[in-house]
Design a protein around this motif. Structure first.
Motif, PDB file in Angstrom:
ATOM      1  N   LEU A 387       0.817  -1.212   0.000  1.00 24.21           N
ATOM      2  CA  LEU A 387       0.000   0.000   0.000  1.00 24.21           C
ATOM      3  C   LEU A 387       0.856   1.270   0.000  1.00 24.21           C
ATOM      4  O   LEU A 387       0.369   2.348   0.353  1.00 24.21           O
ATOM      5  CB  LEU A 387      -0.936   0.002   1.217  1.00 24.21           C
ATOM      6  CG  LEU A 387      -1.971  -1.126   1.277  1.00 24.21           C
ATOM      7  CD1 LEU A 387      -2.777  -1.043   2.559  1.00 24.21           C
ATOM      8  CD2 LEU A 387      -2.902  -1.071   0.064  1.00 24.21           C
ATOM      9  N   HIS A 388       2.102   1.136  -0.408  1.00 19.96           N
ATOM     10  CA  HIS A 388       2.983   2.298  -0.395  1.00 19.96           C
ATOM     11  C   HIS A 388       2.402   3.401  -1.276  1.00 19.96           C
ATOM     12  O   HIS A 388       1.951   3.145  -2.405  1.00 19.96           O
ATOM     13  CB  HIS A 388       4.381   1.911  -0.885  1.00 19.96           C
ATOM     14  CG  HIS A 388       5.415   2.945  -0.578  1.00 19.96           C
ATOM     15  ND1 HIS A 388       5.635   4.034  -1.391  1.00 19.96           N
ATOM     16  CD2 HIS A 388       6.264   3.082   0.474  1.00 19.96           C
ATOM     17  CE1 HIS A 388       6.589   4.786  -0.876  1.00 19.96           C
ATOM     18  NE2 HIS A 388       6.994   4.237   0.266  1.00 19.96           N
ATOM     19  N   PRO A 389       2.395   4.663  -0.820  1.00 18.44           N
ATOM     20  CA  PRO A 389       1.725   5.738  -1.561  1.00 18.44           C
ATOM     21  C   PRO A 389       2.383   6.133  -2.878  1.00 18.44           C
ATOM     22  O   PRO A 389       1.745   6.764  -3.722  1.00 18.44           O
ATOM     23  CB  PRO A 389       1.741   6.909  -0.575  1.00 18.44           C
ATOM     24  CG  PRO A 389       2.847   6.610   0.381  1.00 18.44           C
ATOM     25  CD  PRO A 389       2.890   5.120   0.498  1.00 18.44           C
ATOM     26  N   TYR A 390       3.666   5.790  -3.069  1.00 22.78           N
ATOM     27  CA  TYR A 390       4.368   6.220  -4.271  1.00 22.78           C
ATOM     28  C   TYR A 390       4.887   5.079  -5.144  1.00 22.78           C
ATOM     29  O   TYR A 390       5.085   5.282  -6.345  1.00 22.78           O
ATOM     30  CB  TYR A 390       5.578   7.101  -3.890  1.00 22.78           C
ATOM     31  CG  TYR A 390       5.227   8.294  -3.045  1.00 22.78           C
ATOM     32  CD1 TYR A 390       4.575   9.388  -3.598  1.00 22.78           C
ATOM     33  CD2 TYR A 390       5.561   8.332  -1.704  1.00 22.78           C
ATOM     34  CE1 TYR A 390       4.258  10.493  -2.825  1.00 22.78           C
ATOM     35  CE2 TYR A 390       5.247   9.428  -0.909  1.00 22.78           C
ATOM     36  CZ  TYR A 390       4.589  10.511  -1.476  1.00 22.78           C
ATOM     37  OH  TYR A 390       4.262  11.597  -0.710  1.00 22.78           O
ATOM     38  N   ALA A 391       5.140   3.926  -4.576  1.00 20.17           N
ATOM     39  CA  ALA A 391       5.850   2.869  -5.304  1.00 20.17           C
ATOM     40  C   ALA A 391       5.108   2.425  -6.559  1.00 20.17           C
ATOM     41  O   ALA A 391       5.726   2.219  -7.618  1.00 20.17           O
ATOM     42  CB  ALA A 391       6.095   1.677  -4.372  1.00 20.17           C
ATOM     43  N   SER A 392       3.782   2.266  -6.502  1.00 22.91           N
ATOM     44  CA  SER A 392       3.023   1.824  -7.685  1.00 22.91           C
ATOM     45  C   SER A 392       3.153   2.830  -8.827  1.00 22.91           C
ATOM     46  O   SER A 392       3.376   2.449  -9.993  1.00 22.91           O
ATOM     47  CB  SER A 392       1.548   1.637  -7.326  1.00 22.91           C
ATOM     48  OG  SER A 392       1.377   0.564  -6.434  1.00 22.91           O
ATOM     49  N   ALA A 393       3.008   4.114  -8.510  1.00 23.45           N
ATOM     50  CA  ALA A 393       3.118   5.148  -9.547  1.00 23.45           C
ATOM     51  C   ALA A 393       4.540   5.226 -10.102  1.00 23.45           C
ATOM     52  O   ALA A 393       4.727   5.386 -11.316  1.00 23.45           O
ATOM     53  CB  ALA A 393       2.697   6.503  -8.982  1.00 23.45           C
ATOM     54  N   ASN A 394       5.534   5.110  -9.225  1.00 21.45           N
ATOM     55  CA  ASN A 394       6.923   5.119  -9.698  1.00 21.45           C
ATOM     56  C   ASN A 394       7.191   3.937 -10.622  1.00 21.45           C
ATOM     57  O   ASN A 394       7.929   4.064 -11.614  1.00 21.45           O
ATOM     58  CB  ASN A 394       7.878   5.077  -8.505  1.00 21.45           C
ATOM     59  CG  ASN A 394       7.975   6.420  -7.803  1.00 21.45           C
ATOM     60  OD1 ASN A 394       7.806   7.458  -8.433  1.00 21.45           O
ATOM     61  ND2 ASN A 394       8.240   6.405  -6.506  1.00 21.45           N
ATOM     62  N   LEU A 395       6.599   2.804 -10.312  1.00 22.48           N
ATOM     63  CA  LEU A 395       6.735   1.633 -11.185  1.00 22.48           C
ATOM     64  C   LEU A 395       6.063   1.880 -12.526  1.00 22.48           C
ATOM     65  O   LEU A 395       6.609   1.539 -13.583  1.00 22.48           O
ATOM     66  CB  LEU A 395       6.123   0.401 -10.512  1.00 22.48           C
ATOM     67  CG  LEU A 395       7.056  -0.418  -9.622  1.00 22.48           C
ATOM     68  CD1 LEU A 395       6.275  -1.468  -8.848  1.00 22.48           C
ATOM     69  CD2 LEU A 395       8.139  -1.093 -10.458  1.00 22.48           C
ATOM     70  N   ALA A 396       4.876   2.453 -12.486  1.00 22.94           N
ATOM     71  CA  ALA A 396       4.161   2.746 -13.731  1.00 22.94           C
ATOM     72  C   ALA A 396       4.986   3.671 -14.618  1.00 22.94           C
ATOM     73  O   ALA A 396       5.129   3.446 -15.831  1.00 22.94           O
ATOM     74  CB  ALA A 396       2.801   3.371 -13.406  1.00 22.94           C
ATOM     75  N   VAL A 397       5.556   4.718 -14.029  1.00 26.49           N
ATOM     76  CA  VAL A 397       6.389   5.659 -14.782  1.00 26.49           C
ATOM     77  C   VAL A 397       7.638   4.971 -15.316  1.00 26.49           C
ATOM     78  O   VAL A 397       8.048   5.171 -16.476  1.00 26.49           O
ATOM     79  CB  VAL A 397       6.774   6.862 -13.894  1.00 26.49           C
ATOM     80  CG1 VAL A 397       7.810   7.737 -14.590  1.00 26.49           C
ATOM     81  CG2 VAL A 397       5.533   7.681 -13.531  1.00 26.49           C
ATOM     82  N   GLY A 398       8.261   4.127 -14.472  1.00 24.55           N
ATOM     83  CA  GLY A 398       9.470   3.423 -14.889  1.00 24.55           C
ATOM     84  C   GLY A 398       9.220   2.484 -16.050  1.00 24.55           C
ATOM     85  O   GLY A 398       9.998   2.455 -17.023  1.00 24.55           O
ATOM     86  N   TYR A 399       8.128   1.721 -15.980  1.00 26.54           N
ATOM     87  CA  TYR A 399       7.804   0.805 -17.080  1.00 26.54           C
ATOM     88  C   TYR A 399       7.439   1.575 -18.352  1.00 26.54           C
ATOM     89  O   TYR A 399       7.743   1.128 -19.474  1.00 26.54           O
ATOM     90  CB  TYR A 399       6.657  -0.123 -16.671  1.00 26.54           C
ATOM     91  CG  TYR A 399       7.116  -1.308 -15.835  1.00 26.54           C
ATOM     92  CD1 TYR A 399       8.061  -2.202 -16.341  1.00 26.54           C
ATOM     93  CD2 TYR A 399       6.597  -1.537 -14.568  1.00 26.54           C
ATOM     94  CE1 TYR A 399       8.487  -3.287 -15.590  1.00 26.54           C
ATOM     95  CE2 TYR A 399       7.019  -2.622 -13.808  1.00 26.54           C
ATOM     96  CZ  TYR A 399       7.962  -3.489 -14.314  1.00 26.54           C
ATOM     97  OH  TYR A 399       8.380  -4.562 -13.566  1.00 26.54           O
TER      98      TYR A 399
END
Length: 437
Positions: A387-399
């Motif tokens: 449930l980390h507030p940033y990790a999912s979005a950072n992954l989306a941007v990275g991919y």
């Protein structure tokens, strides 16, 4: 053998109670003619009597020590009687199990069910001492054995123990218990098996995060790898597993050691535990571009980051509390001073391995164009804290930067659906998803 309080009560409450003279004489005659057989078998049924042998060695050459040894010998004989009665009920099922588990499973069952057997009219037939120790022969009439709710099969016994108190199985017996329980199809056996293990191994058996797992690897990897060729016994291998959690080399080594002991089912449990990584994978990066990215931030020898890469961002780590270095790194990142933030992020990660520090290093790496490294680090952060507030979005941007649009959209949707996602993350996620419309 099994020094249970009930035995003490029996010894002092029942020994010497009267029985019919004729029948006890029969028992004495049998003992006189069959001392060796009773000594070897521990307990023999003859007619209406159970005849048992017990022995103990004095700790010191003193009268008090010899008296204590005599009491211990009596308790040993009583334990042998109780064991024979328990085994009488389950002998057929026990014999169907592999020979390797017999003695340990017998001990577990007898210890857990001995309290359900009561003995009356015990008699001391003979007692004495020789070079082997203080010994005693006891007799109890078969009619004086009372069994209360004793299970009628090995499977029932093991199932009852699996559902029983936590001290029903100790660590040295647990693998043997579990092997037998798996063969018998006991449904709650795995939970009991895990419960009996040391605390630092329980998470690994249940494939859960390990507290300070990355820290253990950083601190102990060299030492354990040096000892690896000398680790032979399961107990030594398990000690090493505390230092290197989820190490496939140790899982495989333990699996082989258990197989050699005839515990094939338990061996397979360890062999199939996931996630796990070979130690050699930490030193050999198969992706040359990823290796260049790692070197570009001076982390080519950073064991913790190499460990995360080897586990492909799925190391089961609970996470430590962040230190002041994390806030310093975050401040530099917030100001878009990414080249300054990199060494601060590396310091923050080395001081506390958790979702925040690892995600921040991944996000900073991504801002510096190190997208392969950034994706793996952010994936590790999300693995630690889903449930980390940033990790999912950072992954989306990275991919997205790597051209992996489907993965970018997957993590963008995850960012939007999370209740803890912040506004920046939702904006990035919506931007990425809007491109697919």
């Amino acid at each position: 053998m099994f020094q249970i309080l009930i035995y003490v009560l029996i010894v002092f409450g029942c020994l010497g109670q009267s029985t019919s003279p004729g029948s006890i004489d029969e028992a004495r005659v049998f003992i006189a003619a069959n001392r060796t057989a009773v000594r070897n078998e521990k307990c023999i049924k003859n007619g209406s009597w159970l005849l048992a042998f017990g022995i103990a060695k004095p700790g010191l050459d003193s009268s008090s020590s010899h008296r204590a040894a005599l009491a211990a010998a009596r308790m040993d004989a009583l334990a042998n009687i109780v064991q024979s009665r328990v085994l009488e009920r389950i002998r057929e099922g026990l014999e169907a199990l592999p020979l390797a588990v017999h003695s340990s499973v017998t001990r577990v069952i007898v210890r857990n069910y001995s309290g359900q057997i009561k003995l009356e009219s015990l008699q001391i037939l003979e007692q004495g001492e020789d070079k082997t120790g203080v010994w005693v022969y006891l007799a109890v009439p078969v009619a004086g054995v009372f069994q209360k709710d004793l299970p009628r099969s090995v499977t029932e016994c093991l199932a009852g123990i699996a559902l029983g108190p936590e001290n029903g199985i100790n660590a040295t017996e647990s693998d043997y218990f579990y092997e037998a329980a798996l063969i018998c199809g006991v449904p709650d056996a795995k939970a009991a098996w895990i419960r009996s293990y040391p605390d630092l191994l329980k998470p690994q058996l249940s494939e859960q995060p390990v507290q300070h797992g990355i820290r253990f690897w950083v601190d102990h990897r060299t030492e354990v790898m040096r000892l690896l060729p000398d680790l032979k016994t399961p107990s030594d291998i398990k000690k090493a597993m505390l230092a290197l959690p989820y190490c496939k080399d140790l899982f495989d080594l333990l699996s082989s050691a258990l197989s050699a002991q005839g515990l094939t089912h338990v061996a397979n449990e360890f062999k199939n535990l996931q996630p796990a990584v070979n130690c050699s994978a930490i030193d050999k990066l198969s992706d040359a571009d990823l290796g260049k990215e790692l070197a570009s931030i001076g982390a080519e020898n950073n064991l913790a980051i190499k460990l995360i890469i080897a586990f492909d961002g799925k190391f089961p780590e609970k996470g430590e509390k962040s230190k002041q270095s994390y806030h310093e790194a975050l401040a530099a990142y917030t100001k878009s001073e990414f080249s300054t933030a990199i060494p601060l992020c590396l310091k923050a990660v080395s001081e506390s391995y958790n979702a925040n520090t690892i995600n921040l290093l991944g996000a900073t790496a991504g801002q510096c164009g190190l997208n392969r490294l950034g994706v793996i680090l952010c994936r590790q952060a999300l693995f630690i804290d889903p449930l980390h507030p940033y990790a999912s979005a950072n992954l989306a941007v990275g991919y997205e930067k790597l051209g992996e649009q489907k993965l970018a959209e997957e993590y963008a949707r995850r960012a939007i659906s999370s209740e803890k996602t912040d506004q920046w993350s939702k904006d990035q996620a919506e931007r990425i998803l809007s491109r697919s419309k």
